[in-house]
Design a protein around this motif. Structure first.
Motif, PDB file in Angstrom:
ATOM      1  N   ALA A 191       0.827  -1.205   0.000  1.00 37.00           N
ATOM      2  CA  ALA A 191       0.000   0.000   0.000  1.00 37.00           C
ATOM      3  C   ALA A 191       0.861   1.254   0.000  1.00 37.00           C
ATOM      4  N   PHE A 192       1.891   1.246   0.823  1.00 31.44           N
ATOM      5  CA  PHE A 192       2.729   2.438   0.956  1.00 31.44           C
ATOM      6  C   PHE A 192       3.433   2.767  -0.357  1.00 31.44           C
ATOM      7  N   GLU A 193       3.914   1.756  -1.061  1.00 29.92           N
ATOM      8  CA  GLU A 193       4.639   1.985  -2.312  1.00 29.92           C
ATOM      9  C   GLU A 193       3.753   2.604  -3.383  1.00 29.92           C
ATOM     10  N   ARG A 194       2.469   2.322  -3.334  1.00 25.02           N
ATOM     11  CA  ARG A 194       1.538   2.800  -4.365  1.00 25.02           C
ATOM     12  C   ARG A 194       0.794   4.071  -3.960  1.00 25.02           C
ATOM     13  N   ALA A 195       0.887   4.449  -2.701  1.00 31.89           N
ATOM     14  CA  ALA A 195       0.067   5.551  -2.179  1.00 31.89           C
ATOM     15  C   ALA A 195       0.599   6.916  -2.586  1.00 31.89           C
ATOM     16  N   PRO A 196      -0.308   7.865  -2.875  1.00 33.88           N
ATOM     17  CA  PRO A 196       0.112   9.261  -3.043  1.00 33.88           C
ATOM     18  C   PRO A 196       0.533   9.797  -1.675  1.00 33.88           C
ATOM     19  N   MET A 197       1.247  10.902  -1.650  1.00 42.39           N
ATOM     20  CA  MET A 197       1.777  11.416  -0.392  1.00 42.39           C
ATOM     21  C   MET A 197       0.685  11.696   0.638  1.00 42.39           C
ATOM     22  N   GLU A 198      -0.463  12.211   0.202  1.00 45.68           N
ATOM     23  CA  GLU A 198      -1.522  12.537   1.157  1.00 45.68           C
ATOM     24  C   GLU A 198      -2.016  11.290   1.894  1.00 45.68           C
ATOM     25  N   VAL A 199      -1.950  10.147   1.242  1.00 46.52           N
ATOM     26  CA  VAL A 199      -2.344   8.885   1.886  1.00 46.52           C
ATOM     27  C   VAL A 199      -1.173   8.294   2.669  1.00 46.52           C
ATOM     28  N   LYS A 200       0.036   8.414   2.121  1.00 42.01           N
ATOM     29  CA  LYS A 200       1.231   7.914   2.801  1.00 42.01           C
ATOM     30  C   LYS A 200       1.335   8.451   4.240  1.00 42.01           C
ATOM     31  N   ILE A 201       1.116   9.752   4.395  1.00 43.75           N
ATOM     32  CA  ILE A 201       1.249  10.382   5.716  1.00 43.75           C
ATOM     33  C   ILE A 201       0.270   9.752   6.702  1.00 43.75           C
ATOM     34  N   CYS A 202      -0.954   9.559   6.263  1.00 44.19           N
ATOM     35  CA  CYS A 202      -1.983   8.972   7.138  1.00 44.19           C
ATOM     36  C   CYS A 202      -1.621   7.539   7.518  1.00 44.19           C
ATOM     37  N   PRO A 250       5.099   7.885  21.724  1.00 47.61           N
ATOM     38  CA  PRO A 250       6.388   7.779  21.035  1.00 47.61           C
ATOM     39  C   PRO A 250       6.218   7.514  19.548  1.00 47.61           C
ATOM     40  N   GLU A 251       7.159   7.999  18.764  1.00 48.52           N
ATOM     41  CA  GLU A 251       7.182   7.713  17.335  1.00 48.52           C
ATOM     42  C   GLU A 251       8.189   6.597  17.079  1.00 48.52           C
ATOM     43  N   MET A 252       7.773   5.570  16.385  1.00 53.93           N
ATOM     44  CA  MET A 252       8.720   4.526  16.009  1.00 53.93           C
ATOM     45  C   MET A 252       9.690   5.092  14.978  1.00 53.93           C
ATOM     46  N   GLN A 253      10.855   4.470  14.876  1.00 54.47           N
ATOM     47  CA  GLN A 253      11.918   5.006  14.040  1.00 54.47           C
ATOM     48  C   GLN A 253      11.482   5.176  12.589  1.00 54.47           C
ATOM     49  N   GLU A 254      10.644   4.243  12.091  1.00 55.24           N
ATOM     50  CA  GLU A 254      10.174   4.332  10.707  1.00 55.24           C
ATOM     51  C   GLU A 254       9.436   5.636  10.457  1.00 55.24           C
ATOM     52  N   LEU A 255       8.640   6.067  11.423  1.00 54.39           N
ATOM     53  CA  LEU A 255       7.901   7.314  11.271  1.00 54.39           C
ATOM     54  C   LEU A 255       8.840   8.512  11.348  1.00 54.39           C
ATOM     55  N   GLN A 256       9.796   8.465  12.257  1.00 53.66           N
ATOM     56  CA  GLN A 256      10.756   9.570  12.372  1.00 53.66           C
ATOM     57  C   GLN A 256      11.520   9.767  11.073  1.00 53.66           C
ATOM     58  N   ASP A 257      11.969   8.661  10.480  1.00 54.90           N
ATOM     59  CA  ASP A 257      12.718   8.741   9.218  1.00 54.90           C
ATOM     60  C   ASP A 257      11.839   9.306   8.106  1.00 54.90           C
ATOM     61  N   PHE A 258      10.573   8.893   8.078  1.00 52.94           N
ATOM     62  CA  PHE A 258       9.659   9.355   7.035  1.00 52.94           C
ATOM     63  C   PHE A 258       9.371  10.845   7.191  1.00 52.94           C
ATOM     64  N   LEU A 259       9.060  11.288   8.397  1.00 58.61           N
ATOM     65  CA  LEU A 259       8.722  12.692   8.614  1.00 58.61           C
ATOM     66  C   LEU A 259       9.908  13.613   8.339  1.00 58.61           C
ATOM     67  N   ALA A 260      11.117  13.070   8.485  1.00 59.00           N
ATOM     68  CA  ALA A 260      12.315  13.872   8.220  1.00 59.00           C
ATOM     69  C   ALA A 260      12.437  14.225   6.735  1.00 59.00           C
ATOM     70  N   THR A 261      11.723  13.495   5.874  1.00 60.19           N
ATOM     71  CA  THR A 261      11.786  13.762   4.432  1.00 60.19           C
ATOM     72  C   THR A 261      10.756  14.797   3.983  1.00 60.19           C
ATOM     73  N   ILE A 262       9.854  15.178   4.891  1.00 62.28           N
ATOM     74  CA  ILE A 262       8.775  16.118   4.531  1.00 62.28           C
ATOM     75  C   ILE A 262       9.204  17.546   4.844  1.00 62.28           C
ATOM     76  N   LYS A 263       9.012  18.424   3.885  1.00 65.58           N
ATOM     77  CA  LYS A 263       9.322  19.833   4.103  1.00 65.58           C
ATOM     78  C   LYS A 263       8.226  20.472   4.942  1.00 65.58           C
ATOM     79  N   VAL A 264       8.615  21.009   6.096  1.00 72.33           N
ATOM     80  CA  VAL A 264       7.647  21.619   7.002  1.00 72.33           C
ATOM     81  C   VAL A 264       7.313  23.022   6.506  1.00 72.33           C
TER      82      VAL A 264
END
Length: 379
Positions: free
Chosen positions: A206-217, A263-277
């Motif tokens: 699902a994640f590989e095919r999702a647009p960014m708006e869905v990926k974040i959720c 707490p945020e699991m490491q996978e989420l931390q790594d993902f959020l680090a790629t998003i421009k705030v």
């Protein structure tokens, strides 16, 4: 045979010895199968309950504010702070403003709850002229069952829940004698296995095919355990660095009004680090247009449609939901040794019982494995 009566806009038909009364413009019969003489029928049409049915179309065009305080419409207007009559429902829900003399806690309810309640009350608009103290539990069962057929079971139960919440406050303020919703069972039987844990590989597909708006959720649900209403509200300013977890979220959930440390699991931390705030106070979950989701319902609908498309393509199995990723998050912690109470706290839930609810399938899995371990080396 058609007989004209003083009430305008009606056709009265006699068929097989019984009388039927219809709106002249068409629609369902207002009175079916009346057995009696013509004079008896006319007397029946003059009775208050039929007059109320006859006037029902006119009720639809009246604002709730125009009904008396002792009617359903008047109570709805009081409880919703007049939002039921708002011309721009979207703007009203976005910026609720309390009205002096109305129910003070209405603006404090979550936007999603207010939307659900207003949808239910809008469905009931034809009944706004009913006197509060004439409403009985059998009446509500009849109304609910018709609603379940016309709409669907879950909406019918939502309607009763909305009424019960309002009636509870009405009783406290002597606007009605009792709450006739108390003790009512549900039209819709929830599936205890709904929102299942996702199977291995489904999240990646699902994640590989999702647009960014869905990926974040998907990420916020799977690696922080956030529920839908929290996903659309969580902001960048609610994240903070933590010595043990690396990063965490601190917020008060609308569901239970509890202050939570998540707490945020490491996978989420790594993902959020790629998003421009965009802004430090901005929402994390945004549409691809860069705008926040208008509501949890809009976000849930978008994600659900995306998942069902993947299911039809065979990329994921049936039964995947966004809430199921919250279950997957809880299950990971349970398999890692977390207690029911710890799981509940990690999810931001008040009750230890909810920790057990989310991971009961893991408990069964552990029991089966334990039983197998005892016999695997036996001949």
């Amino acid at each position: 045979m058609v007989v004209r009566v003083k009430l305008e806009g009606l056709n009265i038909v006699k068929a097989r010895g019984r009388w039927y009364v219809y709106p002249r413009k068409g629609g369902e019969a207002l009175l079916k199968g009346f057995d009696g003489t013509r004079d008896q029928l006319l007397e029946r049409l003059a009775e208050p309950d039929f007059i109320q049915i006859y006037n029902r179309p006119r009720v639809l065009n009246r604002l709730a504010a125009s009904f008396g305080a002792d009617t359903l419409g008047g109570l709805v207007h009081w409880y919703t702070n007049g939002d039921i009559d708002a011309a721009d429902r979207k703007a009203t829900l976005a910026k609720p403003a309390g009205i002096e003399g109305s129910y003070p806690k209405w603006p404090k309810l979550s936007k999603a709850t207010r939307q659900d309640y207003l949808d239910a009350y809008e469905y009931l608009r034809p009944e706004f002229d009913i006197l509060l103290n004439d409403i009985t539990t059998p009446d509500l069962y009849d109304l609910r069952d018709k609603c379940a057929v016309k709409k669907w079971g879950r909406f019918a139960d939502q309607m009763i829940a909305a009424l019960s919440s309002m009636f509870k406050q009405g009783v406290k303020r002597n606007k009605m004698l009792t709450n006739p919703c108390l003790g009512m069972d549900k039209a819709h039987k929830a599936d205890p296995n709904a929102n299942r844990e996702w199977y291995a590989g489904e999240f990646t597909a699902a994640f590989e095919r999702a647009p960014m708006e869905v990926k974040i959720c998907l990420m916020l649900a799977r690696y922080a355990g956030l529920r839908g209403q929290t996903i659309v509200d969580v902001s960048w300013k609610q994240r903070f660095a933590h010595a043990l977890t690396g990063s965490a979220i601190r917020l008060t959930t609308a569901k239970n009004n509890e202050r939570n440390f998540l707490p945020e699991m490491q996978e989420l931390q790594d993902f959020l680090a790629t998003i421009k705030v965009r802004t430090k106070d901005g929402k994390i979950a945004l549409r691809d247009s860069g705008q926040p989701w208008e509501s949890e319902k809009e976000m849930q609908t978008r994600v659900s449609h995306f998942l069902r498309d993947l299911e039809r393509d065979g990329a994921i199995g049936a039964g995947t939901t966004l809430h199921g990723l919250r279950v997957s998050y809880a299950a990971w912690w349970k398999r890692s040794g977390a207690s029911d109470g710890e799981v509940a706290d990690l999810l931001g839930d008040k009750s230890e019982r909810m920790g057990k609810h989310y991971t009961r399938h893991v408990e069964r899995e552990v029991n089966v494995i334990r039983a197998f371990e005892r016999v695997k080396d036996k001949p």
